[in-house]
Design an enzyme around this catalytic site. Structure first.
Site, short mmCIF file in Angstrom:
data_model
loop_
_atom_site.label_atom_id
_atom_site.label_comp_id
_atom_site.label_asym_id
_atom_site.label_seq_id
_atom_site.Cartn_x
_atom_site.Cartn_y
_atom_site.Cartn_z
N HIS A 1 -79.48 -25.08 19.80
CA HIS A 1 -78.77 -26.34 19.58
C HIS A 1 -79.55 -27.49 20.20
O HIS A 1 -80.20 -27.32 21.23
CB HIS A 1 -77.34 -26.29 20.14
N HIS B 1 -79.03 -31.32 21.67
CA HIS B 1 -78.05 -32.29 22.18
C HIS B 1 -78.46 -33.69 21.73
O HIS B 1 -79.61 -34.09 21.97
CB HIS B 1 -78.02 -32.30 23.71
P1 DGP Z 1 -77.06 -25.59 26.91
O1 DGP Z 1 -77.02 -24.16 26.41
O2 DGP Z 1 -77.51 -25.72 28.33
O3 DGP Z 1 -77.87 -26.50 26.02
O4 DGP Z 1 -75.59 -26.18 26.93
C1 DGP Z 1 -74.51 -25.70 26.19
C2 DGP Z 1 -73.59 -26.87 25.93
O5 DGP Z 1 -72.50 -26.40 25.16
C3 DGP Z 1 -72.98 -27.54 27.16
O6 DGP Z 1 -73.29 -28.94 27.10
C4 DGP Z 1 -71.49 -27.33 27.07
C5 DGP Z 1 -71.29 -26.99 25.62
N1 DGP Z 1 -70.25 -26.02 25.34
C6 DGP Z 1 -70.00 -24.87 26.01
N2 DGP Z 1 -68.98 -24.19 25.44
C7 DGP Z 1 -68.60 -24.94 24.37
C8 DGP Z 1 -67.60 -24.76 23.36
O7 DGP Z 1 -66.85 -23.79 23.34
N3 DGP Z 1 -67.50 -25.72 22.42
C9 DGP Z 1 -68.30 -26.83 22.42
N4 DGP Z 1 -68.12 -27.72 21.45
N5 DGP Z 1 -69.25 -27.04 23.35
C10 DGP Z 1 -69.39 -26.10 24.30
#
Ligand code: DGP
Length: 142
Positions: free
Chosen positions: A103, A105
């Site tokens: 993903h 950001h």
């Molecule tokens: P990273 O793997 O470090 O790039 O970050 C994961 C991101 O995902 C973090 O900013 C928080 C977000 N996140 C975690 N759980 C969920 C979820 O269930 N739904 C959504 N929409 N975002 C989530």
């Protein structure tokens, strides 16, 4: 590197097993709001095809995610009146990755406002729903 885990939370969102605040969707990518935004409008852009991160994603899928990230960045500039955009993407635990489906950001920024620390603040559902509506409308308007 470990194999792709089809039970990661974003894979469940992609399969519709868990909800999300959708901002954009096409045949190859989905974008939805981060529920722990580092700034208002913080959006995550994912390829629909399984990929753990930048190390295993097919280059065309990565390129498509980049195109969608650009669309969302432009929409956020106009719809939210952002002053800038921060784009982040993390790979493997030591690289800062927490959820193991690739993903990107896209984080709208306002002048002089620092980003919140990662995973510090959980946004209210009503605020996320309103933000998703705003961004989706801006994207639909082109
Ligand atoms: P990273 O793997 O470090 O790039 O970050 C994961 C991101 O995902 C973090 O900013 C928080 C977000 N996140 C975690 N759980 C969920 C979820 O269930 N739904 C959504 N929409 N975002 C989530």
């Amino acid at each position: 590197m470990p194999a792709y885990d089809p039970n990661n939370i974003f894979a469940k969102i992609l399969r519709g097993e868990l909800p999300c605040y959708k901002v954009y969707e096409d045949d190859k990518a989905l974008a939805f709001l981060d529920i722990m935004p580092r700034a208002p409008g913080h959006t995550l852009v994912l390829p629909k095809a399984p990929a753990r991160n930048i190390l295993d994603v097919p280059p065309d899928d990565l390129a498509h995610v980049a195109k969608v990230a650009q669309k969302i960045a432009k929409a956020a500039m106009t719809a939210l009146g952002a002053d800038g955009i921060t784009v982040q993407q993390f790979n493997e635990g030591p690289g800062g990755q927490v959820v193991f489906h690739l993903h990107v950001h896209v984080i709208p920024r306002m002048a002089g406002v620092p980003m919140k620390p990662p995973a510090e603040f959980k946004e209210k559902p009503e605020a996320l729903a309103e933000m998703a509506k705003t961004l989706m409308a801006a994207l639909a308007a082109g």
